[in-house]
Design a protein around this motif. Sequence first.
Motif, PDB file in Angstrom:
ATOM      1  N   ALA A 286      13.891  -9.765  18.747  1.00  0.00           N
ATOM      2  CA  ALA A 286      15.159  -9.687  19.472  1.00  0.00           C
ATOM      3  C   ALA A 286      15.431 -10.930  20.298  1.00  0.00           C
ATOM      4  CB  ALA A 286      15.162  -8.451  20.372  1.00  0.00           C
ATOM      5  N   ARG A 287      14.385 -11.690  20.631  1.00  0.00           N
ATOM      6  CA  ARG A 287      14.580 -12.895  21.442  1.00  0.00           C
ATOM      7  C   ARG A 287      15.451 -13.930  20.736  1.00  0.00           C
ATOM      8  NH1 ARG A 287       9.809 -15.902  22.257  1.00  0.00           N
ATOM      9  NH2 ARG A 287       8.751 -14.766  20.586  1.00  0.00           N
ATOM     10  N   SER A 288      15.526 -13.835  19.412  1.00  0.00           N
ATOM     11  CA  SER A 288      16.265 -14.843  18.642  1.00  0.00           C
ATOM     12  C   SER A 288      17.700 -14.410  18.337  1.00  0.00           C
ATOM     13  CB  SER A 288      15.532 -15.128  17.334  1.00  0.00           C
ATOM     14  OG  SER A 288      15.519 -13.980  16.500  1.00  0.00           O
ATOM     15  N   ALA A 289      18.179 -13.353  18.981  1.00  0.00           N
ATOM     16  CA  ALA A 289      19.500 -12.813  18.647  1.00  0.00           C
ATOM     17  C   ALA A 289      20.610 -13.842  18.834  1.00  0.00           C
ATOM     18  CB  ALA A 289      19.786 -11.569  19.490  1.00  0.00           C
ATOM     19  N   ILE A 290      20.543 -14.618  19.906  1.00  0.00           N
ATOM     20  CA  ILE A 290      21.602 -15.605  20.155  1.00  0.00           C
ATOM     21  C   ILE A 290      21.585 -16.699  19.097  1.00  0.00           C
ATOM     22  CG2 ILE A 290      22.413 -17.391  21.740  1.00  0.00           C
ATOM     23  CD1 ILE A 290      21.602 -15.602  24.048  1.00  0.00           C
ATOM     24  N   LEU A 291      20.396 -17.134  18.706  1.00  0.00           N
ATOM     25  CA  LEU A 291      20.309 -18.161  17.668  1.00  0.00           C
ATOM     26  C   LEU A 291      20.811 -17.633  16.328  1.00  0.00           C
ATOM     27  CD1 LEU A 291      16.925 -19.906  18.495  1.00  0.00           C
ATOM     28  CD2 LEU A 291      19.205 -20.923  18.608  1.00  0.00           C
TER      29      LEU A 291
END
Length: 303
Positions: A286-291
């Motif tokens: 989920a940490r990569s959602a913005i990317l």
Amino acid sequence: MKETSSFSAHLKANALAVEELLSKLLGPVVGADEIARPANLLAAMRHGVLNGGKRLRPFLVSECTALLGGDADAALRIGAALECVHCYSLVHDDLPAMDDDDLRRGQPTVHIAFDEATAILAGDSLLTFAFDIIAAPETPLSDRQKTALILALARASGHGGMAGGQALDLAAEKKAPDEAGIVTLQAMKTGALIRFACEAGAIIADASDEDRRRLRAFGDKIGLAFQLADDLLDLTADAEAMGKATGKDAARGKGTLVALHGQAWAERELEELVAQAENLLAPYGARSAILAETARFIANRRS
């Protein structure tokens, strides 16, 4: 897919922070070891940089750094340095000897607002200032990290990267390249700086070689998507929406993947590139959602 309002706000907030930093860095105060800042040259540099834009490359630096827990202030400064390189390339690309454009981001290009000689010097100064920003004591990174960033940005910017891609682009006006040649040209002219933006996040965060490799590969995918979307826009968008002239590639007979394969193929290819980019981010959860949303934004942008 239309970007969410939260993503749009996040992108705009980062762009504003980059703009504010660049305005400060390009102020009239003479820096240490500088002799003077000629007013007309500084005005031309500011005209070429402080003219809006999405600031996508600095955004990628910040988000890739945040993904790996790196220093946000360092990421902002490296993003500002990268934007200086990007804007220098636009200033020179707009010159009559190259793409000969009068409009950039809805405003007169630097050589129109000033003159050609000043535009050349403004571009030269922005390029060198980028490395000043990275190496400066105010950038909170180790000398080892700064050296890695300077090397990576130099190679992404120079004859083996963006500038080399511009040379291939000019040659393509006389002899259209084959498909492999187009891919190489675009990976150099457009993709190299986008790849650097992503890889820089891993360098700033002092992350593992695997993280650096993964973000570099992510940058490759979205760099290809950016150029493919740009070629579609050159074919389908109007100049007012783009803030610059459109349809010039076709008029000059330049080969593009869209011209070779058609709009439908390009749209399918964009979907595949986004899927590949998202797969590279999968280990981060989920940490990569913005990317991941950034990849979709790049593929589906309308200006």
